[in-house]
Design a protein around this motif. Sequence first.
Motif, PDB file in Angstrom:
ATOM      1  N   THR A  68       0.890  -1.551   0.230  1.00 20.11           N
ATOM      2  CA  THR A  68      -0.005   0.429  -0.479  1.00 20.11           C
ATOM      3  C   THR A  68       1.047   1.148   0.276  1.00 20.11           C
ATOM      4  OG1 THR A  68      -0.269  -0.184   2.497  1.00 20.11           O
ATOM      5  CG2 THR A  68      -2.057  -1.363   1.634  1.00 20.11           C
ATOM      6  N   ALA A  69       0.152   2.532  -0.491  1.00 24.65           N
ATOM      7  CA  ALA A  69       1.142   3.832  -0.338  1.00 24.65           C
ATOM      8  C   ALA A  69       0.274   4.303   0.368  1.00 24.65           C
ATOM      9  CB  ALA A  69       1.296   4.266  -2.093  1.00 24.65           C
ATOM     10  N   PRO A  70       0.674   4.958   1.484  1.00 20.94           N
ATOM     11  CA  PRO A  70      -0.071   5.484   3.019  1.00 20.94           C
ATOM     12  C   PRO A  70      -0.048   7.138   2.233  1.00 20.94           C
ATOM     13  CG  PRO A  70       2.604   4.497   3.513  1.00 20.94           C
ATOM     14  CD  PRO A  70       2.572   3.969   2.124  1.00 20.94           C
ATOM     15  N   GLY A  71      -1.599   7.443   2.668  1.00 23.99           N
ATOM     16  CA  GLY A  71      -1.846   8.767   1.916  1.00 23.99           C
ATOM     17  C   GLY A  71      -3.014   8.537   0.605  1.00 23.99           C
ATOM     18  N   THR A  72      -2.849   7.529  -0.208  1.00 22.84           N
ATOM     19  CA  THR A  72      -3.193   7.119  -1.689  1.00 22.84           C
ATOM     20  C   THR A  72      -4.688   5.436  -0.848  1.00 22.84           C
ATOM     21  OG1 THR A  72      -1.019   7.128  -2.331  1.00 22.84           O
ATOM     22  CG2 THR A  72      -2.781   5.589  -3.622  1.00 22.84           C
TER      23      THR A  72
END
Length: 366
Positions: A68-72
């Motif tokens: 996952t990509a934090p903020g997305t």
Amino acid sequence: MRDARPGELRQHGTMLAPGRESRSLLDCSLSWGGGNAVTVHAEALVSDVPQGMETRQIVNPGPGDTFTAPGTTGRYGARGAWLVADCLGGLDGRVRPTTDLYVTAKVTDGRAGADRTTALTGFRTAVHVANAITRAQRCGGPPLDPPSQVVATARTAGDQGGGGVTGSASRRCDWISPSSVPGLRAGAWTTRGDAQDSTSLSACTGDWDAGARPNVGVTPQDWQITGVEAASWAGILGRSAYDSYEREGHVPGWGADEENRLAKAGSPDTDAPDAVDRVPSYLTRPQLALWARSVCGGRVTYHRVSVLPRLHIPDGETVPLGPGQRAALAETAHTLLARYLGAEGGWPKAAGCRDTKVLGEVEEWH
């Protein structure tokens, strides 16, 4: 394009014929030999998000979803990165007006599998595509920030926050404990949270940790609560999650729970105060869920919490659930919802949720 190599650009099916548009806003691929390519797809969401939105699917996704990509709001898996973005002014020309944009981006570099660099490139590409579309559609809202890192979703040894994540994902869920929620089995608990750090969804799970030192040698009794779930979904994600649970008959006033109530209606045995329900052995995670709806960040948001009791049911048999046990589960579920909505550092508090309405309980053991 590495080494400034020429590439081959293809566009697929975004305009079949005048008046016969596909759902795609963008569907393109660029390849430059040696197995190197990038494929991007974007569409206006007029139905559910095509990924699993149930609580455990978010917190503990399958083996194919690796980052996952934090903020997305999205994940990276075997099909590349996907994300959901808002187009608050509405997306034009696709079936019916919608404010939800779904984008995928798959990057391949000739190597087998995915690493952090490939995943990050996929997410950043998807974000650039989303921003280009919302800018071209003039649909308002700030652009998405390209992520600077990705986080592995797989559990790691000694992980207490879930998904190899420390920091905000862990803190959003550390309110789950027997001291905060009376009715949970005493002892040490392990909490996990999703790592998306999204303004549109959040999920937490908590489980009594049989391997923790204070719990070694202790065996919980049947009907003691040894697991909990809590999640929120805003906008299109809320509709997607609700629809997913509805297909299983696990929303208030619908499906198996409602069918069971109607079948029992008028029966003197089951309407009696001391009526006993029975839970069959084929259910792997029987639980009592509680649903609520709020307005969070200006969007309709669904919340779901559930309590999971410990049960040992021999194959082919059932265990009884009396009214006292049922009432205790319900009391803990309502306490769990209140703690979740009010937890400092939790998602609902940060999202400014208001006008909360409790929708009802669901018995997920029929």
